[in-house]
Every structure is written in structure tokens, then in C-alpha cells.
Design a protein around this motif. Structure first.
Motif, PDB file in Angstrom:
ATOM      1  N   SER A  98     -11.742   5.687  -2.891  1.00  0.00           N
ATOM      2  CA  SER A  98     -11.290   6.946  -3.496  1.00  0.00           C
ATOM      3  C   SER A  98     -10.095   7.557  -2.772  1.00  0.00           C
ATOM      4  O   SER A  98      -9.536   8.558  -3.223  1.00  0.00           O
ATOM      5  CB  SER A  98     -12.443   7.962  -3.517  1.00  0.00           C
ATOM      6  N   LEU A  99      -9.699   6.960  -1.684  1.00  0.00           N
ATOM      7  CA  LEU A  99      -8.612   7.538  -0.885  1.00  0.00           C
ATOM      8  C   LEU A  99      -7.248   7.184  -1.468  1.00  0.00           C
ATOM      9  O   LEU A  99      -7.019   6.064  -1.930  1.00  0.00           O
ATOM     10  CB  LEU A  99      -8.693   7.026   0.558  1.00  0.00           C
ATOM     11  N   THR A 100      -6.348   8.163  -1.423  1.00  0.00           N
ATOM     12  CA  THR A 100      -4.980   7.938  -1.908  1.00  0.00           C
ATOM     13  C   THR A 100      -3.940   8.159  -0.812  1.00  0.00           C
ATOM     14  O   THR A 100      -2.778   7.802  -0.977  1.00  0.00           O
ATOM     15  CB  THR A 100      -4.663   8.888  -3.074  1.00  0.00           C
ATOM     16  N   GLU A 101      -4.351   8.772   0.313  1.00  0.00           N
ATOM     17  CA  GLU A 101      -3.387   9.084   1.370  1.00  0.00           C
ATOM     18  C   GLU A 101      -4.076   9.034   2.727  1.00  0.00           C
ATOM     19  O   GLU A 101      -5.236   9.436   2.868  1.00  0.00           O
ATOM     20  CB  GLU A 101      -2.789  10.475   1.141  1.00  0.00           C
ATOM     21  N   VAL A 102      -3.353   8.550   3.735  1.00  0.00           N
ATOM     22  CA  VAL A 102      -3.870   8.539   5.096  1.00  0.00           C
ATOM     23  C   VAL A 102      -2.850   9.204   6.008  1.00  0.00           C
ATOM     24  O   VAL A 102      -1.650   8.934   5.905  1.00  0.00           O
ATOM     25  CB  VAL A 102      -4.196   7.095   5.568  1.00  0.00           C
ATOM     26  N   ASN A 103      -3.316  10.099   6.875  1.00  0.00           N
ATOM     27  CA  ASN A 103      -2.445  10.912   7.725  1.00  0.00           C
ATOM     28  C   ASN A 103      -2.746  10.667   9.198  1.00  0.00           C
ATOM     29  O   ASN A 103      -3.901  10.515   9.592  1.00  0.00           O
ATOM     30  CB  ASN A 103      -2.642  12.409   7.439  1.00  0.00           C
ATOM     31  N   SER A 104      -1.700  10.664  10.024  1.00  0.00           N
ATOM     32  CA  SER A 104      -1.892  10.591  11.469  1.00  0.00           C
ATOM     33  C   SER A 104      -0.533  10.640  12.158  1.00  0.00           C
ATOM     34  O   SER A 104       0.527  10.673  11.516  1.00  0.00           O
ATOM     35  CB  SER A 104      -2.637   9.316  11.872  1.00  0.00           C
ATOM     36  N   HIS A 105      -0.606  10.629  13.488  1.00  0.00           N
ATOM     37  CA  HIS A 105       0.606  10.530  14.305  1.00  0.00           C
ATOM     38  C   HIS A 105       1.237   9.151  14.084  1.00  0.00           C
ATOM     39  O   HIS A 105       0.526   8.158  13.924  1.00  0.00           O
ATOM     40  CB  HIS A 105       0.234  10.721  15.779  1.00  0.00           C
ATOM     41  N   LEU A 142      -9.305  18.579   1.873  1.00  0.00           N
ATOM     42  CA  LEU A 142      -8.409  17.644   1.184  1.00  0.00           C
ATOM     43  C   LEU A 142      -9.157  16.379   0.767  1.00  0.00           C
ATOM     44  O   LEU A 142      -9.356  15.468   1.571  1.00  0.00           O
ATOM     45  CB  LEU A 142      -7.225  17.292   2.092  1.00  0.00           C
ATOM     46  N   THR A 143      -9.565  16.322  -0.487  1.00  0.00           N
ATOM     47  CA  THR A 143     -10.186  15.101  -1.001  1.00  0.00           C
ATOM     48  C   THR A 143      -9.093  14.059  -1.249  1.00  0.00           C
ATOM     49  O   THR A 143      -7.933  14.384  -1.512  1.00  0.00           O
ATOM     50  CB  THR A 143     -10.936  15.372  -2.313  1.00  0.00           C
ATOM     51  N   GLY A 144      -9.468  12.820  -1.138  1.00  0.00           N
ATOM     52  CA  GLY A 144      -8.504  11.742  -1.319  1.00  0.00           C
ATOM     53  C   GLY A 144      -7.669  11.462  -0.080  1.00  0.00           C
ATOM     54  O   GLY A 144      -6.889  10.514  -0.057  1.00  0.00           O
ATOM     55  N   HIS A 145      -7.824  12.302   0.955  1.00  0.00           N
ATOM     56  CA  HIS A 145      -7.071  12.137   2.195  1.00  0.00           C
ATOM     57  C   HIS A 145      -7.989  11.598   3.293  1.00  0.00           C
ATOM     58  O   HIS A 145      -9.164  11.960   3.370  1.00  0.00           O
ATOM     59  CB  HIS A 145      -6.491  13.477   2.670  1.00  0.00           C
ATOM     60  N   ALA A 146      -7.418  10.763   4.146  1.00  0.00           N
ATOM     61  CA  ALA A 146      -8.126  10.277   5.324  1.00  0.00           C
ATOM     62  C   ALA A 146      -7.245  10.509   6.543  1.00  0.00           C
ATOM     63  O   ALA A 146      -6.028  10.645   6.433  1.00  0.00           O
ATOM     64  CB  ALA A 146      -8.469   8.799   5.192  1.00  0.00           C
TER      65      ALA A 146
END
Length: 281
Positions: A98-105, A142-146
Motif C-alpha cells: 500500500s506504500l507509495t512513498e518512502v522518506n529518509s535522510h 501520512l498513509t501511504g508513506h514509509a
């Protein structure tokens, strides 16, 4: 209670390292946006301690942090070598599909590149901080975000861990230094009998064999050079500043070695004498 300044938000790897180093003690971490801001905070209160990353087995040395330490009056009282492992986490109920985006440094995303490449459904978006990415997802729902972050951050912000150990290279370690004001360093640092490592910084005259002579003297006193890092001195062409880590069995022999090399070098500063850290897995 010890108060420890860190770079990053609560849950970041500096925060996790502080709790690991002072395990069993009651501590409070004080987040700072940048490393210069951390040193500015340390300068306001001699009772504050600091923890700072200085090198990583993949990314190499953090030269800016070496310079910040040299320019400050802080002393190294300890070190920690911590394994850096990343998790993929999201809001409870989310799945990898279900994830559409992944965030990090950017550094964390780079270290997990192979894993992320296997999941093209997740758009990779850089953020300022690993733990900050987890905090944002939890705070804004934030759903869809990891987030790619440490397990400590995921648990702190109540996120569900979808997968652990997603970093490409499992031999990923960061070395942290524990810093204290000279007014309290002797009191809370290791006892002299436990000191077996030191960090120093110096410059050398631009003459043939200058560094070789220093290394020969250190060897004579049974002092081992475990790391050497050189940086150019701005405004002095082809001259370098050397940051050196030394290990030894006798602190007395170390002091004798320093006395022996002092006439041959310039601007010598002992950044700290402490106990060498074991690798924490």
C-alpha cells in the motif's frame, strides 16, 4: 540527571547512541538542528555533555565534525562504536504493497538502495533526518508513506515496523565521541588506569620526513597509530593538519611520547584521553 546534546530529533541515531552509551543511567537528550548549533549549546553550560558522530565505516570520516571539535574547548571522555541498522516503518495497518512513498535522510536511502530498488511502487523522497521522517509520518498521519530509520525511532513514534535490516551492507558502524567541558571532564571521564586511547591534532613543518619522524618516535614508545586523517590548512599552501587516534597499554608511555614529539610539531592539542570502545552489535 545527565543532559546530552545531540544533532537531530528525538529517536535519531545520536539519541539512540546516547542511551546506549549511558545505559542504566537517567539521561535527557537535548536535540539540536546542526552540529554547529550543538557546539553553541554546549558552550552555554559546562554541565552539558555531547555525543557526536565522527566516522562511518561506509561514508568515511565526518571532517566538519573534526574541525568543530578542534575549534571548541570540549574534551573527548569516551567513544561508542554502534551498528547502524535500518527498518522500514509506517503507520499501523499499512502494508508494503500500500506504500507509495518512502522518506529518509539521503545517506540512509543510499545505504538501503538495493532494498528500495526491489520496491518500485515506493517513490524515494529525501528528508533532513531519519527520525524526523518517522516523526512527520506519525504526527501528520501520512498513509501511504514509509520512513527508513532506526528501530528506536520507529518504536518512539509508534510506527509499525514492516521490515528490519534493510540496509545493503550489514557491516555498517558509526563511531561516536562523548564530549565534556574541561571543567567536568576529569570528574566524569575514565580513571587514568582505564585510559588506553587518545585523540590529538597537530600541524607539521613542510619539511622532508617530518611525519615519518613522528611515527618513529610513537613506535619507540609502544604507542599505536590507529587512525590518521589529514586536512589542508586554508591559507597555507601544501600544509596539512593531522587528526590522529592513538592506542597504548600505558598512559605514562603515551605522555612520554607526546613530550618527545612536541618539539617537532606545531599547534599540538590533545582532544581527549579515554577508553577504547568495543564494537556494539
Amino acid at each position: 540527571m545527565k543532559k546530552i546534546t545531540i544533532q537531530g530529533v528525538a529517536g535519531c541515531f545520536h539519541d539512540a547512541a546516547a542511551h546506549l552509551y549511558f545505559d542504566g543511567e537517567e539521561i535527557e537528550t537535548l536535540p539540536c538542528e546542526t552540529f554547529p548549533a550543538m557546539f553553541d549549546t554546549l558552550a552555554t553550560d559546562a554541565s552539558l555533555l555531547g555525543i557526536m558522530a565522527v566516522e562511518n565505516t561506509i561514508a568515511g570520516p565526518l571532517l566538519q565534525n573534526h574541525e568543530l571539535l578542534r575549534q571548541s574547548n570540549m574534551r573527548i571522555i569516551g567513544e561508542l562504536k554502534m551498528r547502524i541498522s535500518h527498518v522500514l516503518c509506517a503507520l499501523p495497518g499499512q502494508t508494503i504493497e500500500s506504500l507509495t512513498e518512502v522518506n529518509s535522510h539521503p545517506m540512509a536511502l543510499m545505504q538501503c538502495e538495493q532494498y528500495l530498488r526491489r520496491h518500485p511502487n515506493m517513490k524515494v523522497v529525501e528528508r533532513f533526518d531519519t527520525a524526523g521522517s518517522a516523526e512527520e509520518i506519525a504526527r501528520d498521519g501520512l498513509t501511504g508513506h514509509a520512513a527508513v530509520c532506526g528501530e528506536y525511532a520507529a518504536e518512539l513514534y509508534g510506527l509499525h515496523i514492516l521490515e528490519r535490516g534493510i540496509e545493503t551492507n550489514k557491516r555498517n558502524f558509526t563511531r561516536f565521541l562523548i564530549l565534556a567541558d574541561p571543567l567536568v571532564a576529569a570528574e566524569i571521564g575514565p580513571k587514568e588506569k582505564d585510559v588506553d586511547k587518545a585523540s590529538i591534532v597537530f600541524t607539521l613543518p613542510h619539511t622532508q620526513g617530518a611525519l615519518s619522524k613522528i611515527l618513529t618516535i610513537l613506535s619507540f614508545y609502544d604507542v599505536n597509530l590507529s587512525k590518521i586523517q589529514s586536512t589542508p590548512i586554508v591559507g597555507r599552501e601544501w600544509e596539512y593538519r593531522f587528526y590522529v587516534d592513538l592506542t597504548f597499554d600505558s598512559v605514562l608511555r603515551f605522555h612520554q611520547a607526546i613530550d618527545a614529539v612536541r618539539p617537532l610539531i606545531r599547534d599540538l592539542s590533545i582532544l581527549g584521553e579515554y577508553t577504547e570502545a568495543k564494537v556494539t552489535h
